[in-house]
Design an enzyme around this catalytic site. Structure first.
Site, PDB file in Angstrom:
ATOM      1  N   ALA B 162       9.992   3.397   0.191  1.00 32.85           N
ATOM      2  CA  ALA B 162       9.890   2.363   1.289  1.00 32.85           C
ATOM      3  C   ALA B 162      11.127   1.583   1.391  1.00 32.85           C
ATOM      4  O   ALA B 162      11.356   1.043   2.526  1.00 32.85           O
ATOM      5  CB  ALA B 162       8.968   1.141   0.790  1.00 32.85           C
ATOM      6  N   ASP B 163      12.049   1.495   0.416  1.00 25.71           N
ATOM      7  CA  ASP B 163      13.381   0.792   0.721  1.00 25.71           C
ATOM      8  C   ASP B 163      14.199   1.614   1.841  1.00 25.71           C
ATOM      9  O   ASP B 163      14.706   0.986   2.668  1.00 25.71           O
ATOM     10  CB  ASP B 163      14.234   0.751  -0.703  1.00 25.71           C
ATOM     11  CG  ASP B 163      13.487  -0.185  -1.684  1.00 25.71           C
ATOM     12  OD1 ASP B 163      12.836  -1.164  -1.044  1.00 25.71           O
ATOM     13  OD2 ASP B 163      13.533  -0.211  -2.808  1.00 25.71           O
ATOM     14  N   PRO B 164      14.727   2.871   1.454  1.00 27.73           N
ATOM     15  CA  PRO B 164      15.498   3.368   2.657  1.00 27.73           C
ATOM     16  C   PRO B 164      14.704   3.281   4.062  1.00 27.73           C
ATOM     17  O   PRO B 164      15.422   3.310   4.999  1.00 27.73           O
ATOM     18  CB  PRO B 164      15.742   4.729   2.202  1.00 27.73           C
ATOM     19  CG  PRO B 164      14.710   5.074   1.069  1.00 27.73           C
ATOM     20  CD  PRO B 164      14.497   3.535   0.551  1.00 27.73           C
ATOM     21  N   GLU B 194       8.773  -5.110   5.315  1.00 27.06           N
ATOM     22  CA  GLU B 194       8.863  -3.681   4.481  1.00 27.06           C
ATOM     23  C   GLU B 194       7.411  -3.141   4.525  1.00 27.06           C
ATOM     24  O   GLU B 194       7.235  -1.983   4.531  1.00 27.06           O
ATOM     25  CB  GLU B 194       9.398  -3.886   3.047  1.00 27.06           C
ATOM     26  CG  GLU B 194       9.769  -2.522   2.510  1.00 27.06           C
ATOM     27  CD  GLU B 194      10.648  -2.580   1.372  1.00 27.06           C
ATOM     28  OE1 GLU B 194      11.419  -3.678   1.147  1.00 27.06           O
ATOM     29  OE2 GLU B 194      10.885  -1.678   0.730  1.00 27.06           O
TER      30      GLU B 194
END
Lengths: 405, 395
Positions: B162-164, B194
C-alpha cells in the site's frame, strides 16, 4: 478568485488518445478522472478489454464488463481500424491534435503500421507516446508474452506471497496493470512538465515487470543491504512483529512490537498472558526468534473477542490494528462513506446508476462534478469524426462499410 | 534543461517511512530539489540516515534538520515555505496543525503553495486519527482477505504494498497540481488517503459487489477476471523453484501440448476445451506440475515463450538481481554512499526517451545540507545560523 468553469479540472485542455488494452487503460482513466479529455480508440467491434470480467448480471457481453467500466470512466470512445490505410490516416490527424497517446501493443506492432514514435513525432513533435508492455521496448525478453501472473512472477511479487511450504501466490486482482498504469501516468505528467520548457514530446517506455519490482518495499532492500533473500511466511509480517489472528467472527491484523508491554498487560487482565510476562519476552530480539509461541498465545486471546472489539480497542491504544475485510465490508465502510469515496455513475442507456470507487485524493482547488460511465462501442464517433475532423456523413458511411470505423 | 526535467521545482518534504518518501523520490529522480526536513530526535531505527531502507527511498534528496518542538521553528519553516513550490507530509492529521503549519497558514505565507497531506485514512471522517501501517491498509482494503488459496485463511501480500501504491498516487496528484498552477497561477491542498488508494485498485471487484451483489472470494492463482486454464504456479526442478503458465486461448493450449510432446493425458476429452479444463483444473494442474518438475523455471519459460505461451519464472531477490531482462535495461542502479559504500537500489520504471531520470547522489546524511539550504537558499547569515544552532533549533 474562486475556481470555476471548465478550467477547474486539474488537467483541463489535455487531450489523450487511448489505444491501451487491459494492461494500461487504467493509465488514461487516472488522467480522465482529473479532467483530461481522453478518447478511447477501439478496433471496430470493441477492444479486447471489454471481455475482461466480472460482468454485469454475470453474463459476458462487451458492454457489460465491470473491469472495462471501472477502467474507462470519463473517457470518450471511438472505433477505428488502425491496420487499414484510411484508419492510419485518420489516426494521424487525431494525433496531430493530441498531447498524449497511450498504447500497449507488442513492441514492433506500431512500426509495422508506420505509427511508431518516430512517425508520430514527425506529425506532431509535441506528442508524448507512452508504451506499456510486459517487458519494455528493449532487452532479451521484449518479445515475450505477458499477463498479470507473468509480471507478478517475474517481478518478484509471487515469491514472497503465500505460506511457507505452499506454492507462491499471486495477489488478487491485476496489480501489475494498475501499477504500470500509475507509473505511466506519472511519467506522462513529468513529460508534460518538461514539454513546457522544450516544446517537444518524448517516448515513455514502461515495463510491467519493472513496475512490479519497483513496488516490493523491503524485498530488494534486504537483499542488497543484508544479503537476505526474503521468503514466503504466510500472514506473518516480514519483521516478525505483526500477523493475522483469528477472532470469534473473522480475522484481525495485529502488531506486537512497540505495543508489547501494553499488550501483555492487556492479556494479563484477562488472564490470558500465559508465560509472556516473563522477563525474556521483553527483549525484542528474543521475541522475533520465538514468534511462533507469541502468535499462539495471541490467537488464544483474539479468539475470545470479535474483530470489531479488537479494532476499537487497538485503535484506542493507537495500535495500527484492523479487521481483515471482505469486499462487502469495504463497500459499507463508515470511513469511506463519510469521505464520499464511492460515487454514483449514471448509465442512461439502461436507466440505471451504479456505485463506483472514486479517486483517492481530494483537491481543494478543483474538482469534477459528475463522472461519466465508460463509453459504449463507437459512442462518440459522430462527435469526434464530424466535429473534430470535419468528416461528412457519406465519408463516415463509406469508412464504416469498409470496416475502418 | 534536458538533464533535469523538474529543475526549479522545490519540495519541502516532511515525510517519513515509505509512502511519502516514495512519492518525493520520483520527483527527485527527475530533478526536483527535494529538501527532507528531519529532526535528530526522530531519526532512529529505519529512519536513521545510514540504514539501507532510508538510503533506498531518499536518494537524490537533500537533508536539513530542525527541531519542530521549539517555538521558533515555525517561523523558520514558513520562511522555507516562501521559497518552495510544494510541501508534503505523511503524519497523522493533527501533527502539522499542532506545529502551526496547516494549509491555511502556509497559504497566507505563500498563496500559490501546493500542500499534499498523505495519511492512512485521509484528513476527514470518523477514522481520521486511526493508526495505520501498510499491512493495516491492506487488511482494510479487502486485498488481504482475497489473497489466499482458501476462504478460511487470509494470507495477503508479503510486504507493505500500500505504501508505494500511495506514493505513486501522491506523485501523480502533485504533478497534476503543478501543471494546474502553471496554467492558472493557483496552488491548492491535496488530501490523500492510503485506504482509498488501495481500494481503488480493487475497483472491478467492488463494482461486482455494488452492481451484482457478488461477494468476491479468494481464488488462489486462478485468473479471476478472465477465464484461463491452465493458469497457475507450478513446481520446477530445484529447491523452491517455480514457474507460472497462463493459457487463455485454444491456440495457446495446443502450443503448450506440442511443447510437452503431445502427452496422452492432454488428449483426454476432459481437457479438450477451456470450459472442460476449468472443470478439471485440479487434475490438469497435477499433470502439468509433473511435466514442469523436470525442468528449471528458466527452461520452462524459454520453451513456452518460444511456442507463444505466457510463462515466467517465479523470481526471488537473487533471481531479480541477476535477471537478464532487468540487467539489459539497467534497472538496478549503484550509488556511492560515504558511510554505506557502494549501494544498490531499484531505478525508476519511468523511462523517458529524451530526459531520463538521473541518479545524482545517494541519500543525504542527517543535516548534510543545512548550510546550503539555510544560508545559500534562505539567506541566513553565518551569525544567524550559529544562533539557531545554539538554541538547538537547527542541530
Amino acid at each position: 478568485m474562486a475556481p470555476e468553469g471548465k478550467d477547474t479540472a486539474l488537467l483541463a485542455g489535455l487531450r489523450v488518445l487511448d489505444l491501451a488494452d487491459e494492461k494500461a487503460c487504467f493509465c488514461s482513466k487516472l488522467l480522465a478522472d482529473i479532467g483530461a479529455e481522453v478518447i478511447k480508440v477501439e478496433r471496430p467491434g470493441g477492444d479486447a478489454a471489454r471481455w475482461v470480467g466480472p460482468f454485469q448480471n454475470n453474463t459476458s457481453h462487451p458492454e457489460k464488463s465491470l473491469s472495462f467500466w471501472h477502467n474507462n470512466t470519463n473517457k470518450l470512445g471511438i472505433s477505428l481500424n488502425l491496420e487499414s490505410k484510411e484508419g492510419r490516416r485518420i489516426f494521424l490527424s487525431l494525433a496531430r491534435q493530441a498531447d498524449v497517446v497511450v498504447e500497449t501493443f507488442p513492441p514492433e506492432y506500431l512500426s509495422n503500421f508506420k505509427l511508431n514514435y518516430e512517425v508520430l513525432s514527425r506529425e506532431n513533435p509535441r506528442l508524448i507516446l507512452a508504451s506499456v508492455t510486459g517487458f519494455g521496448q528493449t532487452g532479451p525478453y521484449k518479445e515475450y508474452k505477458s499477463s498479470d501472473i507473468a509480471a507478478s512472477a517475474l517481478g518478484g511479487q509471487m515469491y514472497v506471497c503465500g505460506a511457507p511450504g505452499a506454492p507462491p501466490l499471486r495477489p488478487y486482482g491485476q496489480h501489475s496493470y494498475y501499477i504500470a498504469s500509475l507509473f505511466a501516468a506519472v511519467g506522462i505528467l513529468i513529460a508534460l512538465h518538461e514539454r513546457n520548457l522544450s516544446d517537444r514530446g518524448q517516448h515513455i517506455d514502461i515495463s510491467l515487470q519493472e513496475a512490479v519490482v519497483a513496488t516490493l518495499e523491503h524485498v530488494m532492500v534486504r537483499y542488497f543491504f543484508e544479503k537476505v533473500v526474503p521468503r514466503r511466511q504466510g500472514n506473518l509480517h516480514w519483521t516478525n512483529s505483526a500477523c493475522i489472528s483469528p477472532c470469534k467472527d473473522g480475522y484481525i491484523l495485529i502488531t506486537f512490537n512497540r505495543e508489547w508491554e501494553t499488550l501483555v498487560d492487556l492479556l494479563d487482565t484477562e488472564g490470558m498472558a500465559a508465560d509472556l510476562k516473563e522477563e525474556r519476552w521483553r527483549e525484542e530480539a528474543y521475541r522475533r526468534q520465538h514468534v511462533g509461541h507469541i502468535i499462539g498465545v495471541l490467537a488464544d486471546w483474539t479468539n475470545t473477542h470479535t474483530t470489531a472489539d479488537l479494532f476499537e480497542l487497538g485503535q484506542l491504544l493507537r495500535f495500527p490494528w484492523a479487521p481483515v475485510c471482505s469486499v462487502g465490508e469495504v463497500f459499507n465502510s463508515p470511513q469511506l462513506r463519510a469521505r464520499s469515496f464511492f460515487i454514483p455513475v449514471d448509465h442512461p442507456e439502461i436507466s440505471a446508476s451504479f456505485t463506483y470507487c472514486g479517486a483517492p485524493y481530494k483537491f481543494s482547488g478543483s474538482y469534477r462534478n459528475k463522472w461519466r460511465r465508460a463509453p459504449l462501442i463507437g459512442e462518440h464517433n459522430a462527435q469526434v469524426y464530424y466535429e473534430e475532423l470535419g468528416l461528412l456523413p457519406e465519408e463516415l458511411a463509406k469508412l464504416s462499410s469498409e470496416n475502418v470505423i | 534543461m534536458d538533464e533535469n526535467v523538474l529543475q526549479g521545482i522545490r519540495v519541502l518534504d516532511f515525510t517519513w517511512l515509505l509512502a511519502g518518501p516514495y512519492a518525493t523520490r520520483i520527483l527527485a529522480d527527475f530533478g526536483a530539489e527535494v529538501i527532507k526536513v528531519q529532526s535528530r530526535k526522530t531519526t532512529t531505527g529505519t529512519e536513521s540516515n545510514v540504514t539501507g531502507y532510508f538510503n533506498t527511498w531518499n536518494r537524490n534528496k537533500l537533508s536539513i534538520t530542525i527541531d519542530m518542538t521549539h517555538p521558533e521553528s515555525k517561523e523558520l519553516v514558513l520562511n522555507l515555505v516562501k521559497i518552495s513550490d510544494v510541501v508534503i507530509e505523511n503524519f497523522t492529521p493533527r501533527v502539522m496543525a499542532n506545529w502551526g503549519l496547516s494549509y491555511e497558514t502556509l497559504k497566507e505565507t505563500k498563496p500559490d503553495i501546493i500542500m499534499a497531506s498523505i495519511s492512512g485514512m485521509g484528513q476527514t471522517g470518523p477514522w481520521r486519527d486511526f493508526a495505520a501501517l501498510g499491512p493495516t491498509i491492506q487488511a482494510l482494503s479487502g486485498i488481504t482477505y482475497l489473497t489466499s488459496f482458501n476462504r478460511g485463511s487470509p494470507v495477503g501480500i508479503g510486504y507493505s504494498y500500500a505504501d508505494p501504491v500511495t506514493g505513486l498516487f501522491a506523485a501523480l496528484a502533485i504533478l497534476a497540481a503543478l501543471g494546474y498552477r502553471t496554467r492558472t497561477g493557483r496552488g491548492q491542498y491535496i488530501d490523500m488517503s492510503e485506504y482509498e488508494a488501495m481500494c481503488s485498485l480493487l475497483g472491478p471487484t467492488i463494482l461486482d459487489y455494488s452492481v451484482n451483489y457478488n461477494l468476491a472470494v479468494p481464488r488462489g492463482n486462478t485468473s479471476e477476471y478472465m477465464p484461463a486454464s491452465p493458469h497457475g504456479c507450478y513446481k520446477c526442478l530445484g529447491d523452491d523453484k517455480w514457474c507460472v503458465i497462463a493459457v487463455f486461448t485454444e491456440e495457446e493450449w495446443h502450443a503448450l501440448c506440442r511443447t510437452m510432446g503431445d502427452p496422452t493425458w492432454a488428449k483426454q476429452e476432459k481437457f479438450s476445451s477451456l470450459l472442460r479444463r476449468l472443470e478439471h483444473q485440479e487434475e490438469l494442474d497435477e499433470f502439468l506440475g509433473q511435466w514442469t518438475s523436470n525442468y528449471t523455471p528458466e527452461e520452462v519459460m524459454d520453451m513456452l515463450q518460444e511456442a507463444g505461451v505466457v510463462s515466467g519464472v517465479v523470481s526471488n531477490a537473487v533471481d531479480l538481481a541477476n535477471d537478464p531482462q532487468l540487467k539489459s535495461r539497467g534497472f538496478f542502479i549503484q550509488l556511492h554512499h560515504p558511510v554505506l559504500g557502494n549501494t544498490n537500489s531499484d531505478g525508476t520504471p519511468i523511462r523517458l526517451s529524451r530526459t531520463p531520470a538521473r541518479y545524482r547522489r545517494p541519500a543525504p546524511l542527517l543535516g548534510q545540507h543545512n548550510r546550503y539550504v539555510y544560508k545559500d537558499l534562505l539567506g541566513l547569515s553565518e551569525e544567524q545560523l550559529r544562533q539557531y544552532i545554539e538554541k538547538g533549533i537547527i542541530s
